[in-house]
Design a protein around this motif. Structure first.
Motif, PDB file in Angstrom:
ATOM      1  N   PRO A  56      36.271  53.674  43.097  1.00 24.50           N
ATOM      2  CA  PRO A  56      37.033  52.628  43.633  1.00 24.50           C
ATOM      3  C   PRO A  56      36.469  51.248  42.864  1.00 24.50           C
ATOM      4  CG  PRO A  56      36.054  53.949  45.279  1.00 24.50           C
ATOM      5  CD  PRO A  56      35.728  54.510  44.164  1.00 24.50           C
ATOM      6  N   ARG A  57      37.221  50.131  42.984  1.00 22.30           N
ATOM      7  CA  ARG A  57      37.035  49.036  42.109  1.00 22.30           C
ATOM      8  C   ARG A  57      36.272  48.079  43.317  1.00 22.30           C
ATOM      9  NH1 ARG A  57      42.096  47.300  38.247  1.00 22.30           N
ATOM     10  NH2 ARG A  57      41.977  49.400  37.347  1.00 22.30           N
ATOM     11  N   ALA A  58      35.890  46.915  42.788  1.00 21.60           N
ATOM     12  CA  ALA A  58      35.118  45.918  43.652  1.00 21.60           C
ATOM     13  C   ALA A  58      36.323  45.509  44.672  1.00 21.60           C
ATOM     14  CB  ALA A  58      34.747  44.582  42.802  1.00 21.60           C
ATOM     15  N   ASN A  59      35.626  44.908  46.000  1.00 22.02           N
ATOM     16  CA  ASN A  59      36.738  44.312  46.734  1.00 22.02           C
ATOM     17  C   ASN A  59      37.141  43.203  46.441  1.00 22.02           C
ATOM     18  OD1 ASN A  59      35.160  42.180  47.733  1.00 22.02           O
ATOM     19  ND2 ASN A  59      34.204  43.375  49.347  1.00 22.02           N
ATOM     20  N   LYS A  60      38.200  42.733  47.006  1.00 26.47           N
ATOM     21  CA  LYS A  60      39.124  41.740  46.540  1.00 26.47           C
ATOM     22  C   LYS A  60      38.406  40.415  46.443  1.00 26.47           C
ATOM     23  CE  LYS A  60      43.766  39.506  47.596  1.00 26.47           C
ATOM     24  NZ  LYS A  60      44.820  39.345  48.206  1.00 26.47           N
ATOM     25  N   GLU A  61      37.468  40.186  47.603  1.00 28.59           N
ATOM     26  CA  GLU A  61      36.870  38.907  47.722  1.00 28.59           C
ATOM     27  C   GLU A  61      35.671  38.768  46.545  1.00 28.59           C
ATOM     28  OE1 GLU A  61      34.556  35.929  50.872  1.00 28.59           O
ATOM     29  OE2 GLU A  61      34.810  38.364  51.463  1.00 28.59           O
ATOM     30  N   LEU A 103      30.683  44.782  45.168  1.00 36.82           N
ATOM     31  CA  LEU A 103      30.962  44.433  43.952  1.00 36.82           C
ATOM     32  C   LEU A 103      30.980  46.018  42.994  1.00 36.82           C
ATOM     33  CD1 LEU A 103      31.612  42.552  41.588  1.00 36.82           C
ATOM     34  CD2 LEU A 103      29.134  42.407  41.257  1.00 36.82           C
ATOM     35  N   VAL A 104      30.073  46.780  43.495  1.00 36.69           N
ATOM     36  CA  VAL A 104      30.256  48.220  42.649  1.00 36.69           C
ATOM     37  C   VAL A 104      29.979  49.093  43.879  1.00 36.69           C
ATOM     38  CG1 VAL A 104      28.974  49.977  41.223  1.00 36.69           C
ATOM     39  CG2 VAL A 104      28.778  47.569  40.749  1.00 36.69           C
ATOM     40  N   PRO A 105      31.052  49.515  44.520  1.00 37.34           N
ATOM     41  CA  PRO A 105      30.953  50.333  45.684  1.00 37.34           C
ATOM     42  C   PRO A 105      30.024  51.548  45.489  1.00 37.34           C
ATOM     43  CG  PRO A 105      33.332  49.640  45.151  1.00 37.34           C
ATOM     44  CD  PRO A 105      32.454  49.127  44.136  1.00 37.34           C
ATOM     45  N   ILE A 106      29.586  52.115  46.712  1.00 34.21           N
ATOM     46  CA  ILE A 106      28.696  53.063  46.998  1.00 34.21           C
ATOM     47  C   ILE A 106      28.934  54.304  46.111  1.00 34.21           C
ATOM     48  CG2 ILE A 106      29.531  54.059  49.096  1.00 34.21           C
ATOM     49  CD1 ILE A 106      26.540  54.283  49.629  1.00 34.21           C
ATOM     50  N   ALA A 107      30.400  54.644  46.022  1.00 30.16           N
ATOM     51  CA  ALA A 107      30.780  55.694  45.145  1.00 30.16           C
ATOM     52  C   ALA A 107      30.341  55.784  43.689  1.00 30.16           C
ATOM     53  CB  ALA A 107      32.467  55.682  45.093  1.00 30.16           C
ATOM     54  N   VAL A 159      28.727  36.222  48.550  1.00 29.09           N
ATOM     55  CA  VAL A 159      30.050  37.165  48.806  1.00 29.09           C
ATOM     56  C   VAL A 159      29.369  38.446  48.402  1.00 29.09           C
ATOM     57  CG1 VAL A 159      32.153  37.833  47.549  1.00 29.09           C
ATOM     58  CG2 VAL A 159      31.675  35.253  48.214  1.00 29.09           C
ATOM     59  N   ILE A 160      28.735  38.611  47.196  1.00 28.02           N
ATOM     60  CA  ILE A 160      28.112  40.128  46.905  1.00 28.02           C
ATOM     61  C   ILE A 160      27.064  40.338  47.477  1.00 28.02           C
ATOM     62  CG2 ILE A 160      29.705  39.561  44.587  1.00 28.02           C
ATOM     63  CD1 ILE A 160      26.777  39.309  43.144  1.00 28.02           C
ATOM     64  N   GLY A 161      26.548  39.496  47.906  1.00 25.03           N
ATOM     65  CA  GLY A 161      24.981  40.039  48.583  1.00 25.03           C
ATOM     66  C   GLY A 161      24.805  40.837  49.741  1.00 25.03           C
ATOM     67  N   SER A 162      23.734  40.889  50.113  1.00 25.70           N
ATOM     68  CA  SER A 162      23.730  42.127  51.237  1.00 25.70           C
ATOM     69  C   SER A 162      23.937  41.572  52.612  1.00 25.70           C
ATOM     70  CB  SER A 162      22.114  42.588  51.439  1.00 25.70           C
ATOM     71  OG  SER A 162      21.795  43.282  50.028  1.00 25.70           O
TER      72      SER A 162
END
Length: 301
Positions: free
Chosen positions: A153-158, A249-253, A185-188
């Motif tokens: 999976p890619r990074a989410n749209k936002e 940004l880098v999904p857990i997959a 946006v990319i943070g926890s």
């Protein structure tokens, strides 16, 4: 912070060497566009308190290390199109070159073997280090990174939108505001940074060594690197993979795929953690890295 300069692998690398000289070494490798300061001081201090000597450094083309201005700035949109249709991407340098930088820095410091810890792109570089220099790596910890497997999976749209829409004005305050927004946006989501801490960190990094041209060249190195799964079969170092369960940004997959492709790797997932190293998780992360390194030492003994 007191930093020093090393001439290593034909370039100048800015680094910080902290902790007892005789202690086992942890080499900290940061991600895309991240200066060594993106490793929280509290995280470094926690590793030192666990009995480790830490070495963190600015990768080539970022912060205060050598900049590759003569290489020009790649057209990222065209680069992604080429990669998508299978055409070769020719970067100014490769992740393998960046892995060699880390090893050359250890050579400069007289360090034969180290525990290697990489975050995001730094995880990719650390994977190269572990695969290419097995005799130098005591253990590997890959944080919020991935394998380059295009089926993931890619990074989410936002997250993709905020990273693709850097302001072009060049105005300092616009750029700082953008960087704060991107970090949000990319943070926890489970461990948001306070506004004061985030502003202070972004402003400090901007003044220390803001250099977006280098980010584009580092991105080209990532894209050209492709799928590392075959290479990961060569990793023999005991490996810990850490990944946030809420990483946009880098999904857990990506973390799962990394662990699945390194023999014997252990996966630690953290609820609420995104694509950063939040203050609230410093002890959790440092404890995990230190425990992994100490377990490696006890097995080797």
């Amino acid at each position: 912070m007191t930093t020093e300069q090393a001439t290593a692998n034909g370039i100048s690398i800015t680094y910080e060497d902290k902790g007892p000289r005789e202690a086992p070494v942890i080499l900290l490798v940061m991600g895309l566009g991240g200066q060594l300061t993106l490793w929280p001081d509290e995280f470094v201090e926690a590793l030192n308190a666990h009995g480790f000597r830490t070495i963190r450094y600015d990768n080539r083309d970022v912060g205060l290390s050598t900049r590759f201005d003569a290489a020009g700035v790649p057209n990222l949109k065209w680069m992604f199109v080429k990669a998508a249709i299978g055409l070769p991407v020719r970067p100014a340098y490769t992740l393998a070159d960046m892995a060699a930088d880390g090893m050359a820095l250890l050579d400069h410091l007289g360090v034969q073997r180290a525990h290697v810890v990489g975050a995001s792109m730094g995880g990719m570089i650390s994977q190269h280090i572990a695969a290419r220099y097995p005799d130098r790596v005591l253990s590997l910890t890959s944080i919020m990174s991935t394998t380059g497997n295009r089926r993931l999976p890619r990074a989410n749209k936002e997250a993709m939108q905020v990273l693709a829409n850097r302001p072009m004005s060049g105005d300092k305050e616009d750029l700082i505001a953008y960087s704060v927004r991107a970090a949000r946006v990319i943070g926890s989501p489970g461990y948001p940074a306070t506004e004061e801490r985030l502003q202070r960190r972004v402003r400090s990094d901007f003044e220390r060594g803001w250099y977006p041209q280098g980010v584009a060249r580092q991105m080209a190195a990532i894209v050209s690197d492709g799928d590392r799964r075959a290479m990961l079969k060569d990793v023999k170092a005991p490996t810990l993979v850490i990944h946030g369960e809420a990483d946009p940004l880098v999904p857990i997959a990506g973390g799962r795929d990394t662990a699945e492709n390194i023999a014997g790797a252990r996966l630690l997932t953290i609820p609420g953690m995104g694509h950063d190293l939040p203050l609230a998780l410093v002890d959790t992360l440092a404890d995990a890295v230190a425990e992994h390194a100490k377990e490696t030492a006890s097995v080797a003994a």
